[in-house]
Design an enzyme around this catalytic site. Structure first.
Site, PDB file in Angstrom:
ATOM      1  N   ARG A  65       0.819  -1.222   0.000  1.00  0.00           N
ATOM      2  CA  ARG A  65       0.000   0.000   0.000  1.00  0.00           C
ATOM      3  C   ARG A  65       0.849   1.267   0.000  1.00  0.00           C
ATOM      4  O   ARG A  65       0.482   2.270  -0.606  1.00  0.00           O
ATOM      5  CB  ARG A  65      -0.889   0.028   1.244  1.00  0.00           C
ATOM      6  CG  ARG A  65      -2.047  -0.922   1.193  1.00  0.00           C
ATOM      7  CD  ARG A  65      -2.925  -0.742   2.425  1.00  0.00           C
ATOM      8  NE  ARG A  65      -3.890  -1.818   2.538  1.00  0.00           N
ATOM      9  CZ  ARG A  65      -5.026  -1.869   1.846  1.00  0.00           C
ATOM     10  NH1 ARG A  65      -5.360  -0.897   1.023  1.00  0.00           N
ATOM     11  NH2 ARG A  65      -5.842  -2.890   1.993  1.00  0.00           N
ATOM     12  N   MET A  90     -11.688   3.517  -3.392  1.00  0.00           N
ATOM     13  CA  MET A  90     -11.901   2.346  -2.546  1.00  0.00           C
ATOM     14  C   MET A  90     -10.597   1.742  -2.022  1.00  0.00           C
ATOM     15  O   MET A  90     -10.450   0.524  -1.974  1.00  0.00           O
ATOM     16  CB  MET A  90     -12.702   1.285  -3.334  1.00  0.00           C
ATOM     17  CG  MET A  90     -13.993   1.798  -3.931  1.00  0.00           C
ATOM     18  SD  MET A  90     -15.067   2.584  -2.700  1.00  0.00           S
ATOM     19  CE  MET A  90     -15.733   1.126  -1.924  1.00  0.00           C
ATOM     20  N   HIS A 109     -18.686  10.296   2.439  1.00  0.00           N
ATOM     21  CA  HIS A 109     -19.116   8.986   2.931  1.00  0.00           C
ATOM     22  C   HIS A 109     -20.645   8.936   2.959  1.00  0.00           C
ATOM     23  O   HIS A 109     -21.284   9.874   3.451  1.00  0.00           O
ATOM     24  CB  HIS A 109     -18.545   8.743   4.337  1.00  0.00           C
ATOM     25  CG  HIS A 109     -18.938   7.410   4.886  1.00  0.00           C
ATOM     26  ND1 HIS A 109     -18.369   6.241   4.454  1.00  0.00           N
ATOM     27  CD2 HIS A 109     -19.885   7.053   5.811  1.00  0.00           C
ATOM     28  CE1 HIS A 109     -18.920   5.220   5.091  1.00  0.00           C
ATOM     29  NE2 HIS A 109     -19.840   5.685   5.914  1.00  0.00           N
ATOM     30  N   ASP A 141      -8.167  10.995   8.194  1.00  0.00           N
ATOM     31  CA  ASP A 141      -7.037  10.683   9.074  1.00  0.00           C
ATOM     32  C   ASP A 141      -6.720   9.190   8.934  1.00  0.00           C
ATOM     33  O   ASP A 141      -7.213   8.544   8.008  1.00  0.00           O
ATOM     34  CB  ASP A 141      -7.315  11.119  10.519  1.00  0.00           C
ATOM     35  CG  ASP A 141      -8.451  10.336  11.160  1.00  0.00           C
ATOM     36  OD1 ASP A 141      -8.901   9.337  10.560  1.00  0.00           O
ATOM     37  OD2 ASP A 141      -8.886  10.719  12.258  1.00  0.00           O
TER      38      ASP A 141
HETATM   39  C1  GRF Z   1     -20.413   7.244  -3.145  1.00  0.00           C
HETATM   40  O1  GRF Z   1     -21.592   6.797  -2.525  1.00  0.00           O
HETATM   41  C2  GRF Z   1     -19.387   7.622  -2.117  1.00  0.00           C
HETATM   42  O2  GRF Z   1     -19.934   8.178  -0.967  1.00  0.00           O
HETATM   43  C3  GRF Z   1     -18.796   6.281  -1.787  1.00  0.00           C
HETATM   44  O3  GRF Z   1     -18.719   5.609  -3.017  1.00  0.00           O
HETATM   45  C4  GRF Z   1     -19.713   6.120  -3.894  1.00  0.00           C
HETATM   46  C5  GRF Z   1     -18.992   6.593  -5.119  1.00  0.00           C
HETATM   47  O4  GRF Z   1     -19.847   6.909  -6.156  1.00  0.00           O
HETATM   48  N1  GRF Z   1     -17.532   6.448  -1.099  1.00  0.00           N
HETATM   49  P1  GRF Z   1     -19.292   7.642  -7.469  1.00  0.00           P
HETATM   50  O5  GRF Z   1     -18.121   6.821  -7.989  1.00  0.00           O
HETATM   51  O6  GRF Z   1     -18.912   9.032  -7.102  1.00  0.00           O
HETATM   52  O7  GRF Z   1     -20.457   7.567  -8.422  1.00  0.00           O
END
Ligand code: GRF
Length: 208
Positions: A65, A90, A109, A141
């Site tokens: 990572r 992700m 989020h 963080d």
């Molecule tokens: C969103 O719901 C965001 O909050 C989460 O992943 C999703 C990403 O959607 N972390 P996108 O790729 O912006 O359409």
């Protein structure tokens, strides 16, 4: 003007919301680069369509990572990025990225933190049976969705909802909240203050 670096892994609707906010002058910023860890992410097409530079840093090509994060930091620095936006990115971040942009990484989020951190937040909220969920924009963080909260929007759970209808209602609010928060950064209104001993750091929004 601030230069954003947007990190993506997926469809990129939040990236699109940023692109659209810039085009409509609701957000006074430029996107220096979009970095994806997924070569086929739909977000890359959105970036190219908007004339934004893209870089793929495929995590599968890195031994760990930290090495992956070092490559991401290199791409961000090469494009003059001063604020990093995680828009459906992700990957968990290491100290390499966190230390390169301390309190300058923003995440969106899909839940009202501190409830339902981590993956599948909408499903967790729906399965729990909450009446209200929402979205949170926070600074990143070392924890998972634990950083200081900048802004939140509440979203009701309605009779007849399923996980997907709730996800879409929350996503719509993400698209409104994220560019609004980025504009606060663009205006230099966001500061992070240490909390009292043993307490969390707090975000202050000047003029709000
Ligand atoms: C969103 O719901 C965001 O909050 C989460 O992943 C999703 C990403 O959607 N972390 P996108 O790729 O912006 O359409």
């Amino acid at each position: 003007m601030i230069t954003l670096g947007v990190l993506v892994s997926g469809t990129g609707t939040n990236l699109q919301a940023i692109v659209d906010a810039i085009a409509s002058h609701a957000l006074d910023a430029r996107i220096g680069v979009v970095v994806s860890n997924v070569p086929e992410a739909g977000a890359l097409k959105r970036a190219r369509d908007a004339g934004v530079k893209t870089v793929v840093v495929d995590h599968a090509q890195y031994s760990d990572r930290r090495a992956f994060d070092a490559a991401v930091v290199e791409a961000l620095r090469a494009h003059g990025v001063d604020l990093v936006v995680l828009a459906g990115f992700m990957r968990l971040l290491t100290d390499v990225l966190l230390d390169a942009y301390p309190m300058r990484i923003v995440n969106v989020h899909p839940a009202l933190l501190p409830a339902f951190p981590g993956l599948h937040a909408q499903k967790k909220a729906f399965d729990y049976g909450v009446r209200v969920s929402g979205c949170t924009v926070h600074l990143v963080d070392a924890g998972t969705d634990t950083g200081p909260i900048v802004a939140q929007t509440a979203v009701p759970v309605l009779e007849g909802d399923d996980e997907e209808s709730l996800r879409l209602r929350i996503l719509k609010e993400e698209h409104a909240l994220l560019p609004r928060v980025l504009q606060w950064f663009a205006e230099g209104r966001v500061t992070v203050e240490p909390g009292p001993p043993g307490k969390r750091a707090r975000v202050r929004i000047a003029g709000s």
